[in-house]
Structures are given as C-alpha cells and as structure tokens.
Design a protein around this motif. Structure first.
Motif, PDB file in Angstrom:
ATOM      1  N   ALA A  20       0.849  -1.102   0.090  1.00  0.00           N
ATOM      2  CA  ALA A  20       0.031   0.025  -0.199  1.00  0.00           C
ATOM      3  C   ALA A  20       0.814   1.239  -0.073  1.00  0.00           C
ATOM      4  N   VAL A  21       2.140   1.161   0.566  1.00  0.00           N
ATOM      5  CA  VAL A  21       2.873   2.424   0.636  1.00  0.00           C
ATOM      6  C   VAL A  21       3.348   2.841  -0.720  1.00  0.00           C
ATOM      7  N   MET A  22       3.398   1.999  -1.744  1.00  0.00           N
ATOM      8  CA  MET A  22       3.787   2.542  -2.881  1.00  0.00           C
ATOM      9  C   MET A  22       2.763   3.437  -3.481  1.00  0.00           C
ATOM     10  N   ALA A  23       1.657   3.439  -2.936  1.00  0.00           N
ATOM     11  CA  ALA A  23       0.609   4.605  -3.318  1.00  0.00           C
ATOM     12  C   ALA A  23       0.266   5.542  -2.335  1.00  0.00           C
ATOM     13  N   ALA A  24       0.186   4.968  -0.883  1.00  0.00           N
ATOM     14  CA  ALA A  24       0.184   5.706   0.322  1.00  0.00           C
ATOM     15  C   ALA A  24       1.037   6.713   0.558  1.00  0.00           C
ATOM     16  N   SER A  25       2.300   6.495   0.184  1.00  0.00           N
ATOM     17  CA  SER A  25       3.230   7.543   0.184  1.00  0.00           C
ATOM     18  C   SER A  25       3.153   8.963  -0.229  1.00  0.00           C
ATOM     19  N   ALA A  74       5.202   8.778   3.953  1.00  0.00           N
ATOM     20  CA  ALA A  74       6.527   7.994   3.839  1.00  0.00           C
ATOM     21  C   ALA A  74       7.240   7.972   4.964  1.00  0.00           C
ATOM     22  N   ASP A  75       6.922   8.593   6.189  1.00  0.00           N
ATOM     23  CA  ASP A  75       7.532   8.281   7.231  1.00  0.00           C
ATOM     24  C   ASP A  75       7.103   6.816   8.003  1.00  0.00           C
ATOM     25  N   TYR A  96      12.307   0.315  -5.820  1.00  0.00           N
ATOM     26  CA  TYR A  96      12.238   1.014  -4.777  1.00  0.00           C
ATOM     27  C   TYR A  96      12.092   2.530  -5.436  1.00  0.00           C
ATOM     28  N   ALA A  97      12.989   2.696  -6.472  1.00  0.00           N
ATOM     29  CA  ALA A  97      13.093   4.014  -6.993  1.00  0.00           C
ATOM     30  C   ALA A  97      11.936   4.448  -7.887  1.00  0.00           C
ATOM     31  N   ILE A  98      11.405   3.158  -8.575  1.00  0.00           N
ATOM     32  CA  ILE A  98      10.056   3.431  -9.279  1.00  0.00           C
ATOM     33  C   ILE A  98       8.908   3.580  -8.470  1.00  0.00           C
ATOM     34  N   ALA A  99       8.885   2.737  -7.069  1.00  0.00           N
ATOM     35  CA  ALA A  99       7.733   2.889  -6.404  1.00  0.00           C
ATOM     36  C   ALA A  99       7.621   4.154  -5.345  1.00  0.00           C
ATOM     37  N   TYR A 100       8.920   4.508  -4.867  1.00  0.00           N
ATOM     38  CA  TYR A 100       9.056   5.636  -4.068  1.00  0.00           C
ATOM     39  C   TYR A 100       9.964   6.790  -4.323  1.00  0.00           C
ATOM     40  N   GLY A 101      10.804   6.801  -5.218  1.00  0.00           N
ATOM     41  CA  GLY A 101      12.033   7.712  -5.687  1.00  0.00           C
ATOM     42  C   GLY A 101      11.733   8.484  -6.516  1.00  0.00           C
TER      43      GLY A 101
END
Length: 226
Positions: free
Chosen positions: A76-81, A86-87, A148-153
């Motif tokens: 979920a954090v891939m979208a929820a961030s 993000a914290d 990780y870069a794709i989902a969060y960065g």
C-alpha cells in the motif's frame, strides 16, 4: 474492502468504529484493519490504489500497516506514500542477499534519499575498482533497488540507476524465495507513472514479460485501474 475500494468514507468510518468497539469489549478480538482478500490486498491497498485518499487516511489513522505485501509483492505504501505517509515506511532490516551497509544505504537512497546521495553511492568503489554496493540487491519481498526507485523515489532516481548504475531493466530478484516475479516495468505500470514507464521502455524493458500470476505489464496496469 468494498467500501475502501469504492471510496465510501462514511462506511469505512462506521466499520472502523464498530471494529474498535469490538476490540474494547473483547480482548481476543483480532482487528480487521489488515485483513486481506483472496489477492492478499488489504483495505488500505484498495483505497490507495484507487486514489481514495480519505479512506486511506482513515485506515492509516486506525493503524493499518503500509508495509504488508499482496500476492504480487506490491504494498500500500507504493501509493500511500503519495498521501504524505512516507515516514511510516519500514526501511530497517529490509535487505536480504547482501552483507548489509552499502546495499541498505543504496536502497534507502533510491527510494527515499536525494539523487546526489544515490549518485555518490553508485560511484563509490573499492580499491580494486568494483562498486561497493550492488544494484541487484533485493529486500525481503524480492523488490530490487530499481523497484524502490520506481515505487518511492521518482523518475530522477530511476534514470540514475539505469544510466549511472547500469541497473538491469528487467531484474526480478532471481533466487529470492519471496520474490513474486514482478519486473520493474510491471511495478511502474501498477504505480501508474507514465514518465517512468517511458524511461523503462526506452531502456529496453520487456513489454511481453509474464509474471508468476500470468500478468504482463499491460494486464498489471489494468488490474490496478491505471
């Protein structure tokens, strides 16, 4: 689940209140906030992937776990961030298949650090000229540094990994027992970032790759409503 998916915030709040009451009255009650459907999706995942920010926030405030992975290995954090949470991402002790230090730093920089830090880690080498941190390291779910870069960065970190790090555009965490065989392009398709999808395609990403669940990048995007 349906309420979170459809964005029915009133229903979500009502169900959360009922669940909290049951937890108060019954010590053995198991909260349903992180219960999953047949795809391994939690209510938070459904709310986040469908852009229902109010429902996602209500579930997060009720203690929903943003780090739970579904059957595809997506969280979920891939979208929820994107909603400012993000914290809540658990970046501790997530790397498997490595000796630690440099790879953990690389993964954190790819997802949550700045591009300059990522570039410095990619350039760092031992005395014999070998890169100190492998770009092929994966976390406990089998997610690579590129994922990780794709989902969060974001796009800049993805480009840094592809150009400076020469990351494999189709790397899927080979040999990791928990990997669900999602290529970086599949993750980008699920996240719905068109600029990253274009960057991966330009780097030669395989559009016909098929995951363990039989899904291609196009099918993955469709299933996520992208």
């Amino acid at each position: 689940m349906l309420a979170a998916w459809s964005g029915d915030i009133a229903r979500v709040n009502s169900l959360l209140r009922d669940d909290a009451t049951m937890a108060t009255n019954n010590a053995s009650h198991v909260p349903v906030v992180d219960s999953v459907d047949r795809n391994g999706s939690t209510a938070l995942m459904l709310a986040a992937w469908h852009g229902n920010a109010a429902c996602a926030q209500a579930l997060l405030d009720a203690g929903a776990d943003v780090n739970v992975a579904d059957n595809l290995g997506l969280t979920a954090v891939m979208a929820a961030s994107g909603f400012g949470y993000a914290d809540r991402i658990n970046t501790d002790d997530v790397v498997s298949g490595s000796d630690g230090g440099d790879e953990i730093a690389l993964m954190r920089a790819a997802g949550f650090g700045d591009v300059a830090r990522l570039s410095a880690l990619l350039a760092a080498a031992d005395d014999d000229g070998r890169r100190r941190a492998s770009v092929d390291v994966v976390d406990q779910r089998g997610a690579s540094v590129l994922v990780y870069a794709i989902a969060y960065g974001g796009l800049a970190r993805v480009r840094a990994l592809l150009v400076e790090g020469r990351a494999s555009v189709d790397y899927v965490g080979a040999g990791n027992k928990r990997a669900m065989w999602l290529t970086p392009l599949m993750v980008a398709a699920a996240v719905g970032d068109a600029s990253i999808v274009r960057a991966l395609l330009a780097a030669g990403a395989d559009v016909d790759a098929v995951g363990l669940n039989g899904a291609t990048p196009l099918v993955t995007a469709a299933r996520r409503g992208q």
